[in-house]
Design a protein around this motif. Structure first.
Motif, PDB file in Angstrom:
ATOM      1  N   GLN A  50      13.201  -4.656 -91.471  1.00 25.96           N
ATOM      2  CA  GLN A  50      12.476  -3.452 -91.845  1.00 25.96           C
ATOM      3  C   GLN A  50      13.163  -2.265 -91.174  1.00 25.96           C
ATOM      4  O   GLN A  50      13.532  -2.336 -90.005  1.00 25.96           O
ATOM      5  N   ARG A  51      13.326  -1.190 -91.931  1.00 20.69           N
ATOM      6  CA  ARG A  51      13.948   0.011 -91.372  1.00 20.69           C
ATOM      7  C   ARG A  51      13.086   1.228 -91.671  1.00 20.69           C
ATOM      8  O   ARG A  51      12.628   1.418 -92.796  1.00 20.69           O
ATOM      9  N   THR A  90      10.049  -0.972-105.762  1.00 22.58           N
ATOM     10  CA  THR A  90      10.734  -2.208-105.392  1.00 22.58           C
ATOM     11  C   THR A  90      12.016  -2.311-106.201  1.00 22.58           C
ATOM     12  O   THR A  90      12.091  -1.850-107.333  1.00 22.58           O
ATOM     13  N   LEU A  91      13.021  -2.922-105.581  1.00 24.87           N
ATOM     14  CA  LEU A  91      14.330  -3.032-106.201  1.00 24.87           C
ATOM     15  C   LEU A  91      14.854  -4.442-105.970  1.00 24.87           C
ATOM     16  O   LEU A  91      15.021  -4.871-104.827  1.00 24.87           O
ATOM     17  N   HIS A  92      15.074  -5.174-107.058  1.00 22.80           N
ATOM     18  CA  HIS A  92      15.571  -6.546-106.969  1.00 22.80           C
ATOM     19  C   HIS A  92      16.837  -6.665-107.793  1.00 22.80           C
ATOM     20  O   HIS A  92      16.870  -6.251-108.958  1.00 22.80           O
ATOM     21  N   PRO A 120      26.264  -9.821-102.337  1.00 20.63           N
ATOM     22  CA  PRO A 120      25.062  -9.316-103.025  1.00 20.63           C
ATOM     23  C   PRO A 120      24.373  -8.250-102.178  1.00 20.63           C
ATOM     24  O   PRO A 120      24.286  -8.375-100.950  1.00 20.63           O
ATOM     25  N   PRO A 121      23.891  -7.185-102.792  1.00 23.22           N
ATOM     26  CA  PRO A 121      23.152  -6.176-102.032  1.00 23.22           C
ATOM     27  C   PRO A 121      21.779  -6.694-101.635  1.00 23.22           C
ATOM     28  O   PRO A 121      21.253  -7.653-102.227  1.00 23.22           O
ATOM     29  N   PHE A 122      21.191  -6.073-100.641  1.00 24.20           N
ATOM     30  CA  PHE A 122      19.846  -6.420-100.216  1.00 24.20           C
ATOM     31  C   PHE A 122      18.829  -5.862-101.208  1.00 24.20           C
ATOM     32  O   PHE A 122      18.964  -4.745-101.708  1.00 24.20           O
ATOM     33  N   ASP A 123      17.797  -6.665-101.486  1.00 28.24           N
ATOM     34  CA  ASP A 123      16.657  -6.164-102.255  1.00 28.24           C
ATOM     35  C   ASP A 123      15.818  -5.253-101.360  1.00 28.24           C
ATOM     36  O   ASP A 123      15.794  -5.397-100.136  1.00 28.24           O
ATOM     37  N   ARG A 124      15.123  -4.313-101.982  1.00 27.78           N
ATOM     38  CA  ARG A 124      14.192  -3.446-101.258  1.00 27.78           C
ATOM     39  C   ARG A 124      12.788  -3.826-101.708  1.00 27.78           C
ATOM     40  O   ARG A 124      12.377  -3.502-102.814  1.00 27.78           O
ATOM     41  N   MET A 125      12.073  -4.502-100.821  1.00 23.79           N
ATOM     42  CA  MET A 125      10.790  -5.090-101.207  1.00 23.79           C
ATOM     43  C   MET A 125       9.708  -4.768-100.170  1.00 23.79           C
ATOM     44  O   MET A 125       9.352  -5.599 -99.359  1.00 23.79           O
ATOM     45  N   PRO A 126       9.175  -3.527-100.172  1.00 21.31           N
ATOM     46  CA  PRO A 126       9.436  -2.391-101.061  1.00 21.31           C
ATOM     47  C   PRO A 126      10.186  -1.288-100.314  1.00 21.31           C
ATOM     48  O   PRO A 126      10.615  -1.463 -99.176  1.00 21.31           O
ATOM     49  N   GLN A 127      10.285  -0.119-100.963  1.00 21.36           N
ATOM     50  CA  GLN A 127      10.770   1.097-100.331  1.00 21.36           C
ATOM     51  C   GLN A 127       9.752   2.208-100.581  1.00 21.36           C
ATOM     52  O   GLN A 127       9.282   2.388-101.704  1.00 21.36           O
ATOM     53  N   TYR A 178      10.563   4.240 -95.460  1.00 20.04           N
ATOM     54  CA  TYR A 178      10.344   2.876 -94.969  1.00 20.04           C
ATOM     55  C   TYR A 178      10.926   1.921 -96.006  1.00 20.04           C
ATOM     56  O   TYR A 178      10.618   2.023 -97.207  1.00 20.04           O
ATOM     57  N   SER A 179      11.783   0.997 -95.563  1.00 25.02           N
ATOM     58  CA  SER A 179      12.387   0.026 -96.470  1.00 25.02           C
ATOM     59  C   SER A 179      12.331  -1.360 -95.845  1.00 25.02           C
ATOM     60  O   SER A 179      12.610  -1.524 -94.651  1.00 25.02           O
ATOM     61  N   ARG A 180      11.970  -2.339 -96.686  1.00 28.16           N
ATOM     62  CA  ARG A 180      12.016  -3.745 -96.301  1.00 28.16           C
ATOM     63  C   ARG A 180      13.195  -4.360 -97.044  1.00 28.16           C
ATOM     64  O   ARG A 180      13.200  -4.443 -98.279  1.00 28.16           O
ATOM     65  N   PHE A 181      14.251  -4.779 -96.288  1.00 25.51           N
ATOM     66  CA  PHE A 181      15.460  -5.326 -96.884  1.00 25.51           C
ATOM     67  C   PHE A 181      15.405  -6.851 -96.834  1.00 25.51           C
ATOM     68  O   PHE A 181      15.199  -7.439 -95.763  1.00 25.51           O
TER      69      PHE A 181
END
Length: 272
Positions: A68-69, A1-3, A16-23, A44-47
């Motif tokens: 989601q991507r 996860t990236l916040h 602001p960049p998108f958080d990745r919750m999660p990748q 798989y990434s949830r932005f």
């Protein structure tokens, strides 16, 4: 996860960049037989971003939905070795799919109604030819092996309309020796450039034959674009039509085992 925590200057706001919750990411690469090389990667990434619309540095609104991507990339290469070097044809297929929390408009921004999903698949063919020639030489009074390594890199990626798709983690590569021989002009997975170009270059190295250490390296490279690039970032408006790129010239000199000098010059022959 990236916040991300974004510290804003009210007079010069940044997006602001998108958080990745999660990748979740996985990669597999393996030889298939004696020559064929295959590789697959998937992500798989949830932005997520707290605000759907933010003000950019140009005082415009950047509105993109949380999403989601899923993307996957498969590639197969067939390196062929000859007396003077190698030729490597490669086929790649990049596919990605989005699921949006909020419908999109035709321009890729938020809308009251519209598509909540999108997908695109882009194939790429590249051909990498490298010749390596060697001769005895000397450098700084020491016996060396000097190489001459001409290289031609061809890439062909057809156009796929991606203008309506948001950008979550993608930007342009810097133009340097690390990226000039790559298939895609973008870092990230939201854009695949429709490239049809040839990169020509040459590298010469001075190598210590007893240790294999590079004492010096000199290189030149330039791209020839065969057609316009029409896949752009949202902040770009005009297709890239310049046929000849800037010339890259680089040099590295090993001063001693603990220190080296490395420099690159980018020259635009049309700049007066």
């Amino acid at each position: 996860t990236l916040h991300w925590q974004t510290l804003q200057d009210p007079t010069a706001p940044i997006t602001p960049p998108f958080d990745r919750m999660p990748q979740l990411f996985t990669r597999y690469q393996s030889p298939l037989g004696q020559r064929v090389e295959v590789g697959v990667e998937a992500d798989y990434s949830r932005f997520e971003r707290a605000m759907a619309c933010v003000t950019t540095a140009t005082n415009t609104l950047d509105c993109q939905p949380n999403a989601q991507r899923v993307y996957s990339q498969a590639r197969v290469a067939y390196p062929m070795a000859f007396a003077l070097g190698t030729v490597t044809p490669k086929l790649m297929m990049h596919a990605r799919s989005y699921q949006f929390d909020t419908p999109l408009s035709t321009s890729g921004t938020l809308a009251a109604s519209g598509p909540t999903s999108a997908s695109v698949a882009v194939p790429t063919f590249s051909l990498d030819a490298v010749t390596v020639m060697e001769r005895p030489a000397s450098w700084a009074g020491r016996d060396m092996v000097q190489t001459l390594e001409p290289r031609i890199f061809y890439v062909n990626t057809p156009y796929r309309d991606q203008s309506r798709l948001p950008v979550y983690d993608t930007g342009r590569y810097d133009y340097n020796f690390a990226t000039v021989y790559t298939e895609n002009a973008f870092v990230g997975q939201d854009r695949i450039a429709d490239n049809k170009l040839i990169t020509m270059g040459a590298t010469s190295r001075f190598i210590d034959p007893s240790t294999g250490v590079e004492a010096a390296r000199f290189g030149l490279a330039q791209r020839l674009r065969l057609k316009d690039q029409n896949v752009l970032l949202p902040t770009e408006t005009e297709p890239i039509s310049e046929r000849l790129s800037d010339v890259l010239a680089g040099a590295m000199v090993q001063l001693n085992p603990a220190m080296q000098l490395d420099s690159t010059v980018q020259y635009n022959p049309k700049t007066t």
